[in-house]
Design an enzyme around this catalytic site. Sequence first.
Site, short mmCIF file in Angstrom:
data_model
loop_
_atom_site.label_atom_id
_atom_site.label_comp_id
_atom_site.label_asym_id
_atom_site.label_seq_id
_atom_site.Cartn_x
_atom_site.Cartn_y
_atom_site.Cartn_z
N GLU A 20 0.89 -1.37 0.08
CA GLU A 20 0.04 0.06 -0.11
C GLU A 20 0.67 1.12 0.07
OE1 GLU A 20 -3.72 0.14 2.27
OE2 GLU A 20 -2.79 1.99 3.30
N GLY A 111 -14.64 6.26 4.44
CA GLY A 111 -13.98 7.07 4.68
C GLY A 111 -14.07 7.85 6.39
N GLN A 186 -7.62 -3.65 8.88
CA GLN A 186 -6.96 -2.69 9.42
C GLN A 186 -5.86 -3.49 10.14
OE1 GLN A 186 -5.95 0.32 9.74
NE2 GLN A 186 -7.81 1.20 10.85
#
Length: 609
Positions: A20, A111, A186
């Site tokens: 990422e 978000g 996460q």
Amino acid sequence: MRLSEKIDNLDSFTPFYTFEFFPPRTEQGFENLVSRIGRLSTLNPLAVSITWGAGGSTKDWSLKLADICRNDHSVDTIMHLTCTNMQPGMVEDALRTAMEKGIRNILALRGDPPRGADSWIPSDPRFTSATDLVKFIKTTPEFRDYFCIGVAGYPDGHAETTASEEEQIQYLKKKVDAGADFIITQLFYDPESFLTWQENVRKAGIKIPVIPGIMPIQTYASFMRLIKLCGTKVPDSLMAQITPIRNDDQLVKDLGVEVAVSMIRKLQQSGVQGFHFCTFNLEKSVQRVLEQLGWVGRHVEQHNMVISESPSRNNQPGSLPPELVITASDIAASTSYSLKQAHPGNGPNNSAGKGELNAAGTWDEFPNGRFGDFKSPAFGVKDLWDHGITALPRNAVELWGRPTHTADITTVFLRYLRGEVPSTPWSDSPLSPESKSLVPLLTKLNERGWWTVGSQPAVDAVPSEDEVHGWGPRGGYVFQKAFVEFFCTRDDVAALEARAKEKGKGWVTFFAANMMDDYATNMTDEGSNAVTWGVFPGKEINSPTIIERDSFLAWKDEAFGYWTEWGLFYPPDSAERKLLDSVRDERWLISLVHHNFKDPDGLWNFLLD
């Protein structure tokens, strides 16, 4: 290629991994990240993912970076897409652009709330959650057969909700039932807890691939900030390991690699096949993890590729491993490593601070916040989501009151210096021990209405083991020049500029700017202030923390942005909002350095006489 299809084509014994990245803050950082991605692509990740700023704030850079990954480096790309502040039509435009560039994988996210907002409010009523975004893509004929969609999972629970794990898993199942093809989680640091969560996910009927998020620890400061923001559970054993070495970034970085390797092996033994690496736009830790796991070679055989050694200008001969060797050519090649800072971002009244030594063999292998090299892909980054003020409105009002006059703002800063409040909008942590030594001096500045947001004392050859000023490997000596940054009026800037010319005796330099990009300095455009450095056994002089024009101006934008965010905690027409907005528009930020590090009182005498 769709990520789900690539995973299906692998045999069950072949590990896979994704990387990422996020769009850097500067054009130079972007160019250097492209080079870095080119090197990391030789490690043959199954895909790379590119983050997306709230409201499309990084839209152009995100799409450009995704395009380069997909079409220049032939790496399948996952483009993040959020609902936050996405005005009507922006989602469709982003998806169509992705299609034009051959990007077939989307990570659909709601978000975070926009900066300064207590709650998340949709800009486009069609998109109130990630589930809505998944449904939209899967039910729109133009997109449904083209995109493979990923969603987020939270093994340690979502930081913004009090819902039970069972309730959160049911919400995850709604995203999957809407058409999600894979899950990226996460980050976490307790593999046992993850495995229990994954077992419960499977019991809920979720069968799609779950890819755990792995983030090798880079520095103690960035680690502590991230686990706080994410609500991540950290095993006591890990805290016991990291706390004693928190001031030596190389040891922390080594521990980060060790912990990541151990976690992955544990998960692999339990049948986990794929892993998602949060790189922080850095490369060496991920590379070391894969090498220690022995996966790079296996990927070469699996895909019939020949991987050349990643280019590095630091493979110098010597007794130390290449990643621990710093040479004179390294220092010449980059004049602004991130050596040390109390926080990987700003640190009001905290020194540029203690504890982030760049001792790696690459030019910017630590999250380097605002004090690092503006050419670094990681420049200016405090965390993965570019959080600003982390306090919620109810907490902000409790902490900082309801300022309606500049005297009220002065009170906020003075209370912070006295330890009566644990934070300001410019710092989410109490004063560092080093900064506490400056409290009497900083108090005098703030009583003048010079609101300080960064400082450090002069230090001359203090042992690196020193509990207050020390950092880096044992047996060394550290040095630093005194500097201070504060908000003041334009008249103050003019007076200080004149005083530097008349009384500074060549020792005092400064940068100053306001919100509107008016700018003043007594340095050349190429000039830079080296404010921190260290000398350690068997190494070249470790490069200093730098304050120079481009990094100062980038930090200036962020620093003034906090006035806006602070104002958002109050109603639009309130006296508090009007005051904070006017301060933002009228004040200047100035950074002053006194270059005689052997004179601990030089800067303060200059300012206070």
